[in-house]
Enzyme design. Structure first.
Site, PDB file in Angstrom:
ATOM      1  N   HIS A 120      -6.368   5.898   4.883  1.00  0.00           N
ATOM      2  CA  HIS A 120      -6.074   4.720   4.056  1.00  0.00           C
ATOM      3  C   HIS A 120      -5.194   5.167   2.896  1.00  0.00           C
ATOM      4  O   HIS A 120      -5.674   5.531   1.831  1.00  0.00           O
ATOM      5  CB  HIS A 120      -7.395   4.099   3.554  1.00  0.00           C
ATOM      6  CG  HIS A 120      -7.211   2.800   2.811  1.00  0.00           C
ATOM      7  ND1 HIS A 120      -8.249   1.892   2.683  1.00  0.00           N
ATOM      8  CD2 HIS A 120      -6.150   2.262   2.166  1.00  0.00           C
ATOM      9  CE1 HIS A 120      -7.815   0.858   1.974  1.00  0.00           C
ATOM     10  NE2 HIS A 120      -6.551   1.066   1.634  1.00  0.00           N
ATOM     11  N   HIS A 173      -1.320   3.899   1.337  1.00  0.00           N
ATOM     12  CA  HIS A 173      -0.117   3.059   1.398  1.00  0.00           C
ATOM     13  C   HIS A 173       1.023   3.946   0.942  1.00  0.00           C
ATOM     14  O   HIS A 173       1.017   4.418  -0.198  1.00  0.00           O
ATOM     15  CB  HIS A 173      -0.254   1.858   0.480  1.00  0.00           C
ATOM     16  CG  HIS A 173      -1.440   0.997   0.796  1.00  0.00           C
ATOM     17  ND1 HIS A 173      -1.339  -0.157   1.538  1.00  0.00           N
ATOM     18  CD2 HIS A 173      -2.753   1.140   0.499  1.00  0.00           C
ATOM     19  CE1 HIS A 173      -2.538  -0.692   1.666  1.00  0.00           C
ATOM     20  NE2 HIS A 173      -3.421   0.073   1.046  1.00  0.00           N
ATOM     21  N   GLU A 206     -13.012  -5.746  -0.125  1.00  0.00           N
ATOM     22  CA  GLU A 206     -12.668  -5.078  -1.373  1.00  0.00           C
ATOM     23  C   GLU A 206     -13.164  -6.012  -2.478  1.00  0.00           C
ATOM     24  O   GLU A 206     -13.603  -5.581  -3.532  1.00  0.00           O
ATOM     25  CB  GLU A 206     -11.142  -4.892  -1.448  1.00  0.00           C
ATOM     26  CG  GLU A 206     -10.638  -4.053  -2.599  1.00  0.00           C
ATOM     27  CD  GLU A 206      -9.115  -3.791  -2.524  1.00  0.00           C
ATOM     28  OE1 GLU A 206      -8.438  -4.409  -1.693  1.00  0.00           O
ATOM     29  OE2 GLU A 206      -8.626  -2.955  -3.310  1.00  0.00           O
ATOM     30  N   ASP A 234      -5.786   5.535  -1.013  1.00  0.00           N
ATOM     31  CA  ASP A 234      -5.246   4.175  -1.179  1.00  0.00           C
ATOM     32  C   ASP A 234      -3.823   4.217  -1.753  1.00  0.00           C
ATOM     33  O   ASP A 234      -2.865   4.147  -0.991  1.00  0.00           O
ATOM     34  CB  ASP A 234      -6.178   3.329  -2.060  1.00  0.00           C
ATOM     35  CG  ASP A 234      -6.048   1.835  -1.818  1.00  0.00           C
ATOM     36  OD1 ASP A 234      -5.338   1.437  -0.893  1.00  0.00           O
ATOM     37  OD2 ASP A 234      -6.686   1.049  -2.567  1.00  0.00           O
ATOM     38  N   ASP A 235      -3.714   4.310  -3.069  1.00  0.00           N
ATOM     39  CA  ASP A 235      -2.400   4.352  -3.734  1.00  0.00           C
ATOM     40  C   ASP A 235      -2.460   5.464  -4.774  1.00  0.00           C
ATOM     41  O   ASP A 235      -2.616   5.197  -5.970  1.00  0.00           O
ATOM     42  CB  ASP A 235      -2.130   3.001  -4.405  1.00  0.00           C
ATOM     43  CG  ASP A 235      -2.142   1.872  -3.397  1.00  0.00           C
ATOM     44  OD1 ASP A 235      -1.148   1.721  -2.670  1.00  0.00           O
ATOM     45  OD2 ASP A 235      -3.170   1.169  -3.304  1.00  0.00           O
TER      46      ASP A 235
HETATM   47  N1  ADE Z   1      -1.711  -2.706  -1.071  1.00  0.00           N
HETATM   48  C1  ADE Z   1      -1.697  -1.478  -1.573  1.00  0.00           C
HETATM   49  N2  ADE Z   1      -2.913  -1.127  -1.969  1.00  0.00           N
HETATM   50  C2  ADE Z   1      -3.737  -2.156  -1.695  1.00  0.00           C
HETATM   51  C3  ADE Z   1      -5.126  -2.391  -1.861  1.00  0.00           C
HETATM   52  N3  ADE Z   1      -5.935  -1.508  -2.397  1.00  0.00           N
HETATM   53  N4  ADE Z   1      -5.607  -3.583  -1.471  1.00  0.00           N
HETATM   54  C4  ADE Z   1      -4.806  -4.508  -0.941  1.00  0.00           C
HETATM   55  N5  ADE Z   1      -3.506  -4.328  -0.765  1.00  0.00           N
HETATM   56  C5  ADE Z   1      -2.965  -3.166  -1.125  1.00  0.00           C
HETATM   57 ZN    ZN Z   2      -5.408  -0.218   0.553  1.00  0.00          ZN
END
Ligand code: ADE
Ligand code: ZN
Length: 334
Positions: free
Chosen positions: A14, A16, A197, A274-275
């Site tokens: 996970h 992005h 989430e 995630d990011d």
């Molecule tokens: N796009 C990038 N990160 C995200 C996240 N945590 N939740 C939803 N969309 C995303």
């Molecule tokens: Zn995500």
């Protein structure tokens, strides 16, 4: 423990790729492409990363992605992530990309796709990291736009084993994308979706209507005991992102995060970033944060690494090879 966390072989499921854009690279690409940013320095960008919720993060995330213009930009972005992943002993990664956040501003699907794909190939040959690309549909856009994006991806079906769903969760239920996901599965794609989430009920919808193989995040499943039971029985993996969850106030503190509780209940939970550029850390940083706050022991770390390989879309033989490698690491470490 610190060393074990860094060195243990792991998969990341996970991430992005647009969320791995570090402020330094954002600045460099803005300059290279003649784009003006609303920040005067790297420090100012970092200072802006204070989020109240998912939407306040997404607004900055999409704005940041504007600096990505050329195939080389997408290559540089992906290569930077892969080098970082190699330091974290990521052996396999399944990377999300959001084509609509590029095609909507006039960047061709192929530009983003080719730059990312070339870096992934180099990641395999030069860093020994295997990878898959997962196309995510932006759920705040229409189902028609998602369907058109799916059609653009069909020529690359062999290199994109799965599609997913991300962006603003509330108000954009999985049901909105049922027809797109039906078509994707008919074309041979596996499916995943961000769900839970913010809301537990979207997890059921993602399972029942989109027939997902994994849930991205999913931590709010804890509000529904029948759902928890189902996730355990079917071993549907959750790709959990602890630093993201605390930065976006899904949990107020890391001590309140439920990943250890879910792990102890027998869910197939995994640890992911995630990011990473926006949430303050890559996969090892996420492992370290939960280990400290929730007092994970070595067995917990091992189980999380094992889950990460179990939950991949790799063929059984490749999956087993990584699980064997993990076993050898653990018996040597122990
Ligand atoms: N796009 C990038 N990160 C995200 C996240 N945590 N939740 C939803 N969309 C995303
Ligand atoms: Zn995500």
């Amino acid at each position: 423990m610190d060393r074990l966390i860094r060195d243990i072989p792991k998969a990341e499921l996970h991430i992005h790729i647009e969320g791995s854009l570090e402020p330094e690279l954002m600045f460099a690409l803005a300059e290279r492409n003649g784009i003006s940013l609303p920040y005067r320095s790297v420090a100012e960008i970092r200072q802006a990363y204070q989020f109240e919720n998912l939407q306040s993060f997404l607004d900055l995330y999409y704005a940041g992605a504007n600096v990505l213009q050329t195939e080389q930009d997408f290559y540089d972005l992906t290569w930077a992530y892969l080098q970082r992943a190699a330091e974290d002993r990521v052996h396999h990664t399944e990377i999300f990309f959001d084509p609509q956040s590029h095609t909507d501003r006039g960047i061709a699907f192929e530009t983003a796709y080719s730059g990312i794909q070339q870096a992934l190939q180099d990641g395999k040959t030069r860093l020994g990291i295997s990878s898959y690309l997962i196309l995510c549909f932006l759920r705040h856009l229409s189902a028609e736009s998602a369907m058109a994006t799916l059609e653009q991806a069909l020529p690359y079906r062999d290199q994109i084993p799965a599609v997913g769903l991300d962006s603003s969760e509330l108000g954009h239920p999985p049901a909105k994308f049922k027809a797109v996901f039906d078509r994707a599965r008919a074309e041979g794609f596996r499916t995943v979706a961000h769900a839970g989430e913010e809301a537990a009920e979207y997890i059921w919808e993602a399972i029942e209507l989109l027939q997902v193989s994994r849930i991205d995040h999913g931590v709010r499943c804890i509000d529904d005991p029948r759902l928890v039971e189902y996730l355990i029985e079917h071993q549907i993996p959750l790709t959990v992102c602890p630093l993201s969850n605390t930065k976006l106030r899904v949990f107020d503190t890391m001590e309140q995060h439920n990943i250890k509780q879910l792990l102890d209940m027998g869910l197939c939970v995994t640890v992911n970033s995630d990011d990473p550029s926006y949430f303050g850390g890559y996969v090892v940083d996420n492992f370290r944060a939960i280990q400290t706050a929730l007092h994970l022991d070595e067995q917990d770390i091992y189980q999380l690494a094992k889950n990460s390989f179990q939950a991949t879309f790799l063929e059984q033989e490749e999956k087993q090879a990584l699980l064997d490698q993990l076993e050898r690491f653990v018996s040597k470490a122990g």
